[in-house]
Scaffold this active site. Structure first.
Site, PDB file in Angstrom:
ATOM      1  CG  ASP A  82      61.297  83.546  54.173  1.00  0.00           C
ATOM      2  OD1 ASP A  82      60.106  83.484  54.532  1.00  0.00           O
ATOM      3  OD2 ASP A  82      62.012  84.564  54.344  1.00  0.00           O
ATOM      4  CD  GLU A 134      52.416  86.755  53.252  1.00  0.00           C
ATOM      5  OE1 GLU A 134      53.480  86.199  53.586  1.00  0.00           O
ATOM      6  OE2 GLU A 134      52.343  87.932  52.886  1.00  0.00           O
ATOM      7  CG  HIS A 180      59.355  91.379  54.258  1.00  0.00           C
ATOM      8  ND1 HIS A 180      58.356  91.085  53.369  1.00  0.00           N
ATOM      9  CD2 HIS A 180      59.500  90.270  55.032  1.00  0.00           C
ATOM     10  CE1 HIS A 180      57.919  89.855  53.589  1.00  0.00           C
ATOM     11  NE2 HIS A 180      58.579  89.341  54.592  1.00  0.00           N
TER      12      HIS A 180
HETATM   13  P1  13P Z   1      62.266  91.342  58.766  1.00  0.00           P
HETATM   14  O1  13P Z   1      62.685  92.089  57.557  1.00  0.00           O
HETATM   15  O2  13P Z   1      61.405  92.183  59.668  1.00  0.00           O
HETATM   16  O3  13P Z   1      63.424  90.747  59.513  1.00  0.00           O
HETATM   17  O4  13P Z   1      61.334  90.116  58.289  1.00  0.00           O
HETATM   18  C1  13P Z   1      61.903  88.946  57.766  1.00  0.00           C
HETATM   19  C2  13P Z   1      60.891  88.051  57.145  1.00  0.00           C
HETATM   20  O5  13P Z   1      59.693  88.203  57.288  1.00  0.00           O
HETATM   21  C3  13P Z   1      61.399  86.927  56.338  1.00  0.00           C
HETATM   22  O6  13P Z   1      60.381  86.209  55.737  1.00  0.00           O
HETATM   23  O1  G3H Z   2      61.359  88.099  53.257  1.00  0.00           O
HETATM   24  C1  G3H Z   2      62.428  88.661  53.140  1.00  0.00           C
HETATM   25  C2  G3H Z   2      63.627  88.103  53.802  1.00  0.00           C
HETATM   26  O2  G3H Z   2      64.200  89.077  54.628  1.00  0.00           O
HETATM   27  C3  G3H Z   2      64.604  87.560  52.795  1.00  0.00           C
HETATM   28  O3  G3H Z   2      65.216  88.592  52.122  1.00  0.00           O
HETATM   29  O4  G3H Z   2      64.911  87.982  49.718  1.00  0.00           O
HETATM   30  O5  G3H Z   2      66.729  89.566  50.455  1.00  0.00           O
HETATM   31  O6  G3H Z   2      66.895  87.117  50.963  1.00  0.00           O
HETATM   32  P1  G3H Z   2      65.968  88.301  50.721  1.00  0.00           P
HETATM   33 ZN    ZN Z   3      58.722  87.324  55.085  1.00  0.00          ZN
END
Ligand code: 13P
Ligand code: G3H
Ligand code: ZN
Length: 309
Positions: A82, A134, A180
């Site tokens: 991610d 993205e 987010h």
């Molecule tokens: P949320 O914070 O809305 O759960 O989104 C998570 C996300 O986009 C992780 O890449």
């Molecule tokens: O994109 C954000 C996700 O919720 C991951 O969050 O970077 O705190 O692990 P994090």
């Molecule tokens: Zn995200």
């Protein structure tokens, strides 16, 4: 049972207007809760690992825990990076056995985003791994900008079409008003559905990804607050809006915050109601059950993904 890419999942989802839940994982209980839910719902599944998660748990732990979950449940999983911010982290994950990586070049100027994404696509595809990129910027209320400035950062449909063509990317994360975390909107929630429809019309075969798709369900915020938490004014994307987005090309719905809230609310409840508890299994176990229930709810009622495996 195996680690698989999202190619087949997305193809089927695009045809039948449902979406794959992409859930963020950080530890064993979170992984177990999610995979058990997907197994019982017979739903396709993406588990995603952020750079922060890799740092917290250490990369080999998460990979081996996911492999253990697959062995335990027989559920196929797409293991996804991610928000990879550079070529190096994407390469590391490809080399580590991930089946999907995200290169997030959205903070760079358009041409730089294209060049970076192309570099990752070339490496990943040569190793049988799919790539999400993205275009457009996700802005939250914490960014403190007005509605016009906010929509200026939304994904431009013509650029999206050109971007996909020039990079050869497998799926595209778009900015249409989500952000987010637990504080997504100050007033009424708003997503730019006209923009989403336009993007989907121009690139109908490209799976679209919705980041920041947590709903921040009242019940869980209230429970956190009731048991000593302080999360005032939290607000997410209403589930009806996620369902609407899924009808217009959104195949991957990213959810992290709703899992965090569900787990935290339950752990807080146990610790407050049972002050004598100090065995971590006595609160992490209920935390894991809360994750499982939340994921089942999303798969059944929001993503329409039950029995799609
Ligand atoms: P949320 O914070 O809305 O759960 O989104 C998570 C996300 O986009 C992780 O890449
Ligand atoms: O994109 C954000 C996700 O919720 C991951 O969050 O970077 O705190 O692990 P994090
Ligand atoms: Zn995200």
């Amino acid at each position: 049972m195996a680690l698989i890419t999202s190619e087949e999942m997305f193809r089927k989802a695009l045809e039948a207007d449902y979406a794959i839940g992409a859930f963020n994982v950080n530890n064993m209980e979170i992984i177990q809760g999610i995979v058990e839910a997907a197994g019982e719902e017979n739903a396709p599944l993406i588990l995603q690992v952020s750079a922060g998660a890799r740092k917290y748990a250490k990369a080999p732990y998460l990979r081996h825990l996911v492999e253990a979950a697959i062995e335990d449940t027989g559920v196929d999983v797409c293991l996804h990076l991610d928000h990879g911010e550079d070529f190096e982290i994407c390469k590391q994950c490809v080399d580590d056995g991930f089946t999907s990586v995200m290169i997030d070049g959205s903070k760079h100027p358009y041409e730089e985003n294209i060049a970076l994404t192309k570099e990752v696509v070339e490496y990943a595809h040569a190793h049988g791994v799919v790539v999400e990129a993205e275009l457009g910027r996700l802005a939250g209320i914490e960014d403190n900008i007005n509605v016009d400035a906010r929509s200026a950062s939304f994904t431009d449909p013509d650029e999206a079409a050109e971007f996909v063509e020039r990079t050869g990317v497998d799926s595209l994360a778009i900015a249409i008003g989500t952000s987010h975390g637990a504080y997504k909107f100050k007033g009424e929630p708003y997503l730019d559905f006209e923009r989403l429809k336009e993007i989907h019309k121009l690139i109908p075969n490209t799976p679209l990804v919705l980041h920041g798709a947590s709903t921040v369900l009242r019940e869980f915020v209230d429970r956190c607050n009731e048991y000593g938490g302080e999360i005032p004014g939290a607000q997410g994307v209403p589930e009806e809006m996620i369902k609407e987005a899924v009808k217009h090309g959104v195949c991957k719905v990213n959810i992290d915050t709703d899992l965090r809230l569900a787990m935290t609310a339950e752990i807080r409840r146990v610790l407050v109601e049972q002050p004598e508890v100090f065995d971590p299994r006595k609160y992490l176990g209920p935390g894991r059950d809360a994750i499982k229930k939340m994921v089942q709810h999303k798969i059944r009622n929001v993503l329409n993904a039950s029995n799609r495996r």
